[in-house]
Design a protein around this motif. Structure first.
Motif, mmCIF file in Angstrom:
data_model
loop_
_atom_site.group_PDB
_atom_site.id
_atom_site.type_symbol
_atom_site.label_atom_id
_atom_site.label_comp_id
_atom_site.label_asym_id
_atom_site.label_seq_id
_atom_site.Cartn_x
_atom_site.Cartn_y
_atom_site.Cartn_z
ATOM 1 N N ASP A 3 0.874 -1.205 -0.067
ATOM 2 C CA ASP A 3 0.014 0.082 0.206
ATOM 3 C C ASP A 3 0.807 1.229 -0.062
ATOM 4 N N GLU A 6 2.073 1.657 -3.474
ATOM 5 C CA GLU A 6 1.020 1.726 -4.672
ATOM 6 C C GLU A 6 0.163 2.823 -4.569
ATOM 7 N N ASN A 7 -0.093 3.478 -3.197
ATOM 8 C CA ASN A 7 -0.610 4.589 -3.005
ATOM 9 C C ASN A 7 0.283 5.865 -3.207
ATOM 10 N N GLU A 27 -3.621 12.037 -9.497
ATOM 11 C CA GLU A 27 -4.710 11.173 -9.759
ATOM 12 C C GLU A 27 -5.679 11.711 -10.523
ATOM 13 N N SER A 29 -9.547 11.406 -12.929
ATOM 14 C CA SER A 29 -10.612 10.610 -13.012
ATOM 15 C C SER A 29 -11.382 10.861 -14.377
ATOM 16 N N SER A 50 -2.979 1.956 -10.488
ATOM 17 C CA SER A 50 -2.614 1.544 -9.033
ATOM 18 C C SER A 50 -2.796 0.117 -8.795
ATOM 19 N N TYR A 51 -2.126 -0.590 -7.930
ATOM 20 C CA TYR A 51 -2.199 -1.988 -7.403
ATOM 21 C C TYR A 51 -2.338 -3.172 -8.446
ATOM 22 N N SER A 78 -7.406 -2.048 -13.757
ATOM 23 C CA SER A 78 -7.613 -1.633 -12.500
ATOM 24 C C SER A 78 -8.972 -0.610 -12.409
ATOM 25 N N GLU A 80 -11.003 -0.463 -9.760
ATOM 26 C CA GLU A 80 -11.277 -0.191 -8.290
ATOM 27 C C GLU A 80 -10.284 1.030 -7.922
ATOM 28 N N HIS A 81 -9.049 1.208 -8.527
ATOM 29 C CA HIS A 81 -8.087 2.180 -8.148
ATOM 30 C C HIS A 81 -7.976 3.154 -9.335
ATOM 31 N N PRO A 82 -7.336 4.167 -8.590
ATOM 32 C CA PRO A 82 -7.043 5.470 -9.502
ATOM 33 C C PRO A 82 -5.778 5.238 -10.655
#
Length: 95
Positions: A3, A6-7, A27, A29, A50-51, A78, A80-82
């Motif tokens: 985390d 990756e964050n 980040e 969207s 990410s992730y 991915s 779920e992640h930005p």
């Protein structure tokens, strides 16, 4: 530890604490916001979901068209992640 790596906010904060410079990043969207960011910082830019393991769907965009294509791939990998976009520094060297 995953985390922390990756964050992007946590990773950026860690680099700031260690006084390690880093390229401009954000980040994002929406495609429109991503294009504006890349135009503001200048292409090329690194597009990275990410992730994900082994840099899957990580690409360097040299144009707005590249960016749109790579964003589609990154979101598919991915959901779920930005997606993080960073200014890509050509010929960067560690001093």
């Amino acid at each position: 530890m995953i985390d922390m790596a990756e964050n992007r906010f946590k990773f950026s904060r860690m680099l700031d604490t260690m006084k390690i410079s880093q390229p401009l990043w954000k980040e994002l969207s929406t495609t429109e916001a991503a294009i504006k960011f890349c135009q503001d910082v200048g292409f090329p830019c690194l597009v990275r979901p990410s992730y994900v393991l082994s840099g899957a769907a990580m690409n360097v965009a040299h144009t707005a068209r590249d960016l749109e294509n790579y964003l589609t791939q990154a979101v598919a990998v991915s959901k779920e992640h930005p997606v993080v976009i960073s200014k890509f520094i050509l010929e960067a060297k560690v001093c």
